[in-house]
Enzyme design. Structure first.
Site, PDB file in Angstrom:
ATOM      1  CE  LYS A  26     -14.726   1.515  -6.840  1.00 54.90           C
ATOM      2  NZ  LYS A  26     -13.577   1.120  -6.017  1.00 54.90           N
ATOM      3  CG  ASN A  27     -11.926  -0.918  -9.065  1.00 51.87           C
ATOM      4  OD1 ASN A  27     -12.040  -0.010  -8.244  1.00 51.87           O
ATOM      5  ND2 ASN A  27     -12.394  -2.125  -8.851  1.00 51.87           N
ATOM      6  NE  ARG A  97      -6.498  -3.178  -1.545  1.00 49.89           N
ATOM      7  CZ  ARG A  97      -5.659  -3.587  -0.614  1.00 49.89           C
ATOM      8  NH1 ARG A  97      -5.667  -3.047   0.577  1.00 49.89           N
ATOM      9  NH2 ARG A  97      -4.815  -4.539  -0.878  1.00 49.89           N
ATOM     10  CB  CYS A 121     -14.212  -2.785   0.732  1.00 48.61           C
ATOM     11  SG  CYS A 121     -15.495  -1.721   0.087  1.00 48.61           S
ATOM     12  NE  ARG A 126      -8.929  -5.360  -0.622  1.00 46.64           N
ATOM     13  CZ  ARG A 126      -9.750  -4.541  -1.250  1.00 46.64           C
ATOM     14  NH1 ARG A 126     -10.637  -3.864  -0.567  1.00 46.64           N
ATOM     15  NH2 ARG A 126      -9.702  -4.379  -2.548  1.00 46.64           N
ATOM     16  N   PRO A 127      -3.387  -8.366   1.488  1.00 42.65           N
ATOM     17  CG  PRO A 127      -2.350 -10.401   1.011  1.00 42.65           C
ATOM     18  CD  PRO A 127      -3.689  -9.787   1.271  1.00 42.65           C
ATOM     19  CB  ILE A 128       0.332  -4.499  -0.500  1.00 44.94           C
ATOM     20  CG1 ILE A 128       0.963  -4.154   0.840  1.00 44.94           C
ATOM     21  CG2 ILE A 128      -1.045  -3.895  -0.610  1.00 44.94           C
ATOM     22  CD1 ILE A 128       1.409  -2.732   0.912  1.00 44.94           C
ATOM     23  CG  ASP A 129       2.333 -10.663  -0.606  1.00 42.70           C
ATOM     24  OD1 ASP A 129       1.147 -10.309  -0.511  1.00 42.70           O
ATOM     25  OD2 ASP A 129       2.671 -11.728  -1.155  1.00 42.70           O
ATOM     26  CG  ASP A 309     -15.261  -5.942  -7.033  1.00 43.21           C
ATOM     27  OD1 ASP A 309     -14.885  -6.484  -5.975  1.00 43.21           O
ATOM     28  OD2 ASP A 309     -14.654  -4.978  -7.548  1.00 43.21           O
ATOM     29  NE  ARG A 401     -14.836   3.113  -0.875  1.00 43.22           N
ATOM     30  CZ  ARG A 401     -14.189   1.965  -0.743  1.00 43.22           C
ATOM     31  NH1 ARG A 401     -14.495   1.166   0.245  1.00 43.22           N
ATOM     32  NH2 ARG A 401     -13.235   1.625  -1.570  1.00 43.22           N
TER      33      ARG A 401
HETATM   34  C1  UD1 Z   1      -9.015  -4.870  -6.996  1.00 42.96           C
HETATM   35  C2  UD1 Z   1     -10.282  -4.061  -6.983  1.00 42.96           C
HETATM   36  C3  UD1 Z   1     -11.359  -4.770  -6.185  1.00 42.96           C
HETATM   37  C4  UD1 Z   1     -11.541  -6.196  -6.708  1.00 42.96           C
HETATM   38  C5  UD1 Z   1     -10.217  -6.929  -6.810  1.00 42.96           C
HETATM   39  C6  UD1 Z   1     -10.332  -8.297  -7.475  1.00 42.96           C
HETATM   40  C7  UD1 Z   1      -9.432  -1.787  -7.081  1.00 42.96           C
HETATM   41  C8  UD1 Z   1      -9.210  -0.500  -6.385  1.00 42.96           C
HETATM   42  N1  UD1 Z   1      -9.994  -2.767  -6.364  1.00 42.96           N
HETATM   43  O1  UD1 Z   1      -8.581  -4.979  -5.645  1.00 42.96           O
HETATM   44  O2  UD1 Z   1     -12.564  -4.045  -6.322  1.00 42.96           O
HETATM   45  O3  UD1 Z   1     -12.401  -6.891  -5.823  1.00 42.96           O
HETATM   46  O4  UD1 Z   1      -9.277  -6.153  -7.559  1.00 42.96           O
HETATM   47  O5  UD1 Z   1     -10.851  -8.162  -8.764  1.00 42.96           O
HETATM   48  O6  UD1 Z   1      -9.145  -1.937  -8.254  1.00 42.96           O
HETATM   49  N2  UD1 Z   1      -3.126 -10.490  -3.034  1.00 42.96           N
HETATM   50  C9  UD1 Z   1      -1.979 -10.954  -2.399  1.00 42.96           C
HETATM   51  N3  UD1 Z   1      -0.881 -10.127  -2.404  1.00 42.96           N
HETATM   52  C10 UD1 Z   1      -0.872  -8.909  -3.003  1.00 42.96           C
HETATM   53  C11 UD1 Z   1      -2.043  -8.456  -3.658  1.00 42.96           C
HETATM   54  C12 UD1 Z   1      -3.154  -9.283  -3.649  1.00 42.96           C
HETATM   55  O7  UD1 Z   1      -1.953 -12.038  -1.838  1.00 42.96           O
HETATM   56  O8  UD1 Z   1       0.143  -8.227  -2.985  1.00 42.96           O
HETATM   57  C13 UD1 Z   1      -4.320 -11.356  -3.061  1.00 42.96           C
HETATM   58  C14 UD1 Z   1      -5.534 -10.738  -2.400  1.00 42.96           C
HETATM   59  O9  UD1 Z   1      -5.566 -10.999  -1.015  1.00 42.96           O
HETATM   60  C15 UD1 Z   1      -6.668 -11.401  -3.129  1.00 42.96           C
HETATM   61  C16 UD1 Z   1      -6.112 -11.583  -4.540  1.00 42.96           C
HETATM   62  O10 UD1 Z   1      -4.715 -11.493  -4.415  1.00 42.96           O
HETATM   63  O11 UD1 Z   1      -6.931 -12.679  -2.573  1.00 42.96           O
HETATM   64  C17 UD1 Z   1      -6.610 -10.591  -5.539  1.00 42.96           C
HETATM   65  O12 UD1 Z   1      -6.382  -9.273  -5.063  1.00 42.96           O
HETATM   66  P1  UD1 Z   1      -6.192  -8.035  -6.057  1.00 42.96           P
HETATM   67  O13 UD1 Z   1      -6.591  -8.472  -7.430  1.00 42.96           O
HETATM   68  O14 UD1 Z   1      -4.854  -7.459  -5.855  1.00 42.96           O
HETATM   69  O15 UD1 Z   1      -7.258  -7.020  -5.513  1.00 42.96           O
HETATM   70  P2  UD1 Z   1      -7.111  -5.459  -5.321  1.00 42.96           P
HETATM   71  O16 UD1 Z   1      -6.192  -4.881  -6.344  1.00 42.96           O
HETATM   72  O17 UD1 Z   1      -6.894  -5.163  -3.877  1.00 42.96           O
END
Ligand code: UD1
Length: 436
Positions: A26-27, A97, A121, A126-129, A309, A401
């Site tokens: 899926k991812n 997401r 979820c 879940r920041p996107i910085d 996961d 999902r």
């Molecule tokens: C993806 C997966 C999710 C999985 C996760 C970790 C998808 C759609 N989802 O989520 O199922 O649990 O990878 O393997 O593919 N972080 C920051 N800043 C950012 C982005 C992330 O601080 O800009 C932190 C997050 O809070 C978290 C860590 O980095 O602690 C890992 O997150 P990330 O690998 O980005 O997870 P997702 O891509 O959201």
């Protein structure tokens, strides 16, 4: 009918035995679908899982003019040449997401994008910085306006980007946004997950020049454009891992087919530590358990560490393993929401900060449960399959999902599980299963 009126009714106790086929990841598929609109030519994607997150993304893509033709349940043809606008205004996109991958794809191709902030979820903040940092580094102006991320660039220019945390999403997103940028982009401290590699392989198959995916330094040489192609998505590591733990928790014996055993090594290692047997084949693994389960210690980590996961599925299994186990969750802070539910089944788990201390109990008993999120929901299904008596799992739309035909696959392995909707059907099904 509302999705959330659907339940799984489960009578536990059957060891799961037989074979199960694993679908596409899926991812990986979510990112690859978004990336398919980066070419004006047609892309055919095979081994696409038929799950809700994928279908929501496909609908959102159609909303901006992408032509989507389903050749069969797992194959789609995508053509993004008629994309009308780069602004996604679709209510349900907020629920997934991976909507953020459309920013990388649209920005990379059209140099502008407007996408509602991602949902998904509720497993942490879940920041996107890091995504935004990457887009800005290659020359985009990025702002948040009216709940949407708005990104625009005159030119995208390759540069050196160091990720402050290991993030799958930001690694993939910046890789997409920069594959048609001018010059070279280097992503340091990149995520190494199998789906990062799959997205890079996909983009390369369309003419991109990405090297190093699967290591922590990814080097991207910008190309002027991408062309069409046919690509088959890798098998889902987490679906496979869930069935591996299903074998463990039910004292079963399952041959899990269409997998890449290498991607499952951290999961296999923990299952062996707690007393399961693992046999690896070229594209299958067999997990069996004959004796009692033992305790262990797990810490979630980026790949090749133990996946976050898989943490809830491991947690419910350790709840039935003799001795004291610990699980430390180091990726997301809100991933122990299954603990309250499974405690009502008789488990003994104490959460302190980001660690769960689990004292194994000999048995769980059936209860009425609610799925807190996708993977926690799947874990509660596993717990119910091993419990004495009948369990009902609510909010199964969250499970759907990410799992295709979950109940059917489990039934084929001998589980007593039925999907019902509404209270009347639920009562009827409980009586039917009680009589089995
Ligand atoms: C993806 C997966 C999710 C999985 C996760 C970790 C998808 C759609 N989802 O989520 O199922 O649990 O990878 O393997 O593919 N972080 C920051 N800043 C950012 C982005 C992330 O601080 O800009 C932190 C997050 O809070 C978290 C860590 O980095 O602690 C890992 O997150 P990330 O690998 O980005 O997870 P997702 O891509 O959201």
């Amino acid at each position: 009918m509302k999705y959330n009126q659907e339940h799984y009714v489960i009578k536990g106790g059957n060891p799961l035995k037989g074979e199960v086929g694993i679908g596409g990841a899926k991812n990986a598929a979510l990112a690859i679908l978004a990336a398919s609109i980066m070419t004006d030519e047609t892309v055919t994607l095979e081994n696409l899982p038929d799950v809700r997150d994928i279908n929501v993304l496909l609908e959102a893509m159609q909303g901006i003019g992408v032509i989507v033709e389903r050749l069969d349940r797992h194959t789609v043809k995508i053509n993004g040449s008629l994309v009308r606008n780069v602004s996604i205004e679709y209510e349900s996109i907020k629920r997934i997401r991976a909507s953020y991958y459309l920013i990388g794809a649209l920005l990379g191709k059209y140099k502008e994008a407007e996408v509602p902030l991602p949902g998904g979820c509720n497993i942490g903040s879940r920041p996107i910085d890091q995504h935004l940092k990457g887009f800005r580094a290659i020359g985009a102006d990025v702002s948040i306006e009216g709940g949407a991320i708005v990104a625009k660039a005159e030119r995208l220019i390759g540069t050196h980007i160091y990720m402050d945390v290991v993030t799958v999403g930001a690694t993939i997103n910046v890789m997409m946004a920069s594959c048609m940028a001018e010059g070279k982009t280097t992503i340091e401290n990149a995520a190494k997950e199998p789906h990062v590699v799959d997205v890079a392989n996909f983009l390369n198959s369309l003419g991109a020049n990405i090297k190093g995916a699967g290591t922590d330094v990814i080097r991207i040489k910008g190309v002027p454009k991408l062309h069409g192609g046919i690509y088959s998505i890798i098998p889902d590591q987490i679906e496979a891992g869930t069935f591996m733990f299903a074998a463990a928790i039910t004292q079963g014996d399952i041959l899990i087919k269409n997998v890449i055993p290498k991607h499952l090594e951290s999961i296999s290692a923990k299952l062996m530590e707690i007393g399961c047997s693992i046999e690896e084949f070229d594209d299958a693994v067999r997990v069996s358990r004959t004796g009692e389960l033992r305790s262990t210690h797990i810490k979630t980590l980026p790949y090749p560490g133990f996946p976050t996961d898989m943490q809830p599925q491991a947690g419910v299994t350790l709840a039935l393993s003799g001795g004291i186990s610990t699980i430390t969750e180091s990726i997301f802070e809100n991933r122990f929401r299954y603990v309250d539910e499974i405690t009502r089944m008789g488990a003994s788990i104490k959460v302190e900060g980001n660690t769960a201390i689990i004292t194994g109990v000999p048995r769980l008993s059936g209860a009425h449960l609610s799925s807190p999120d996708l993977r926690a929901g799947a874990a509660l299904v596993l717990a119910s399959l091993s419990a004495e008596g009948i369990s009902v799992v609510d909010e199964i739309s969250l499970i759907e999902r990410g799992y295709e035909d979950f109940d059917m696959k489990l039934r084929n392995l001998g589980a007593n599980i039925e999907k019902t909707s509404g209270d009347r059907q639920l009562k009827k099904m409980k009586l039917k299963l009680a009589a089995v």
